[in-house]
Design a protein around this motif. Structure first.
Motif, PDB file in Angstrom:
ATOM      1  N   ARG A  69       0.828  -1.192   0.000  1.00  0.00           N
ATOM      2  CA  ARG A  69       0.000   0.000   0.000  1.00  0.00           C
ATOM      3  C   ARG A  69       0.872   1.256   0.000  1.00  0.00           C
ATOM      4  NH1 ARG A  69      -4.049   1.831   4.046  1.00  0.00           N
ATOM      5  NH2 ARG A  69      -2.724   0.794   5.536  1.00  0.00           N
ATOM      6  N   LYS A  70       0.346   2.291  -0.602  1.00  0.00           N
ATOM      7  CA  LYS A  70       1.056   3.561  -0.759  1.00  0.00           C
ATOM      8  C   LYS A  70       2.423   3.372  -1.399  1.00  0.00           C
ATOM      9  CE  LYS A  70      -1.374   5.973   2.826  1.00  0.00           C
ATOM     10  NZ  LYS A  70      -1.335   6.566   4.131  1.00  0.00           N
ATOM     11  N   SER A 109      -5.419   9.144  -1.754  1.00  0.00           N
ATOM     12  CA  SER A 109      -3.958   8.982  -1.798  1.00  0.00           C
ATOM     13  C   SER A 109      -3.335   9.928  -2.814  1.00  0.00           C
ATOM     14  CB  SER A 109      -3.570   7.574  -2.216  1.00  0.00           C
ATOM     15  OG  SER A 109      -4.065   6.646  -1.333  1.00  0.00           O
ATOM     16  N   SER A 145      -7.557   5.057  -1.199  1.00  0.00           N
ATOM     17  CA  SER A 145      -7.167   3.868  -0.435  1.00  0.00           C
ATOM     18  C   SER A 145      -8.233   3.549   0.597  1.00  0.00           C
ATOM     19  CB  SER A 145      -5.854   4.106   0.304  1.00  0.00           C
ATOM     20  OG  SER A 145      -4.852   4.319  -0.626  1.00  0.00           O
ATOM     21  N   GLU A 192      -6.523  -0.476  -2.896  1.00  0.00           N
ATOM     22  CA  GLU A 192      -6.219   0.780  -3.587  1.00  0.00           C
ATOM     23  C   GLU A 192      -7.151   0.885  -4.780  1.00  0.00           C
ATOM     24  OE1 GLU A 192      -2.150   2.185  -3.592  1.00  0.00           O
ATOM     25  OE2 GLU A 192      -3.126   2.470  -1.673  1.00  0.00           O
TER      26      GLU A 192
END
Lengths: 172, 127
Positions: free
Chosen positions: A38-39, B70, B90, B95
């Motif tokens: 994630r991210k 995000s 997110s 996502e």
């Protein structure tokens, strides 16, 4: 189960986004040069680990969210039953063994007015002998914990089988 | 006789043909209308049905699920096509790339990076 196998990819999620969305197609890589969570957090993915992405069938975004949350339970269940260990789930989606991270899951969807495409990427540290210094206190592998080599193929098939079953249950 | 008409910025191809002394055939964008002289109601029909309706309403892109923004990939005044990735949202470990199902000009971006949103919140307004 249809599996596309690659030696080395940037990341199985990135690769799978470029493919025709064939439900339940699995993309498996021996190593990832730019594995991410994630991210876009980096996921250490050397040879030996189990890295794969699944193209999920068309589902509602709520079902996908539920499935994403259940995926950690699926991975933990497979590890627990197969290797008789006690994994710990850190919600929403990481699996730990002996206080160190062993698996991560990332679901990505493309959504307009409905879901166009969704994939689930799973990284499981199976046969990794050593981790870089910055990770050795926070990550582990099944090989390190159990002292034996893991059959990636069998673990993969079992995880995909359970995920299929879970989605079926959710969407019914 | 073939001519092009520009109505409210949209171009229509119109073809007018006299088939006999009191009948006129008009083709608008490939669709044919036949008129007999002194039949007022049929003319009205053309005016109503032959011009495609244009949707002047604003188009809103909403959050499909609760989460955190995000990334925002567009800014106000951007002209975007259908399928353009506009936002990365997110939600737990999911996502979500939000794409636009419309084309248009970005009138307003209602969210910022790291902002929490609820399901159904308006993210972007297009015109």
């Amino acid at each position: 189960m249809k599996i596309k196998r690659y030696k080395r990819v940037s990341s199985t999620n990135t690769l799978v986004k470029k493919l025709k969305p064939e439900p339940w197609l699995v993309v498996l890589a021996q190593e990832q040069t730019a594995g991410y969570g994630r991210k876009k957090n980096y996921w250490f993915s050397p040879k030996g680990g189990l890295y794969f992405s699944i193209i999920l069938p068309k589902s509602t975004i709520d079902d996908l969210q539920t499935l994403t949350l259940l995926a950690a339970f699926v991975v933990a269940k497979v590890i627990k039953e197969r290797f008789k260990v006690e994994p710990f789930i850190k919600l929403p989606n990481d699996v730990y063994l002996n206080q160190k991270k062993i698996a991560g899951i990332l679901t990505e969807t493309v959504v307009g007015s409905d879901v166009k495409f969704s994939i689930m990427g799973i990284g499981l540290n199976t046969n990794i002998d050593t981790f870089p210094k910055e990770l050795e206190n926070i990550a582990t592998s099944l090989k390190i914990e159990l002292g034996k080599r893991i059959d990636n193929e069998k673990v993969l098939k079992e995880i995909v089988k359970y995920i299929k079953k879970q989605l079926k249950t959710i969407s019914e | 006789m073939k001519l092009k008409l520009n109505i409210k910025g949209k171009e229509y191809t119109v073809e007018i043909q006299e088939t006999d002394r009191d009948t006129v055939k008009i083709r608008v964008q490939g669709e044919e209308f036949v008129f007999k002289q002194k039949k007022e109601e049929e003319k009205v029909l053309v005016a109503k049905s032959s011009l495609p309706k244009r949707d002047f309403k604003e188009k809103r892109i909403k959050a499909p699920i609760a989460g955190i923004i995000s990334e925002v990939f567009v800014k106000e005044k951007d002209v975007i096509k259908k399928g353009k990735k506009v936002i990365l949202l997110s939600a737990m470990k999911m996502e979500n790339e939000i794409i636009s199902d419309f084309e248009g000009r970005v009138k307003k971006v209602s969210v910022k990076k790291d902002q929490k949103v609820k399901e159904g919140d308006i993210l972007i307004v297009l015109e």
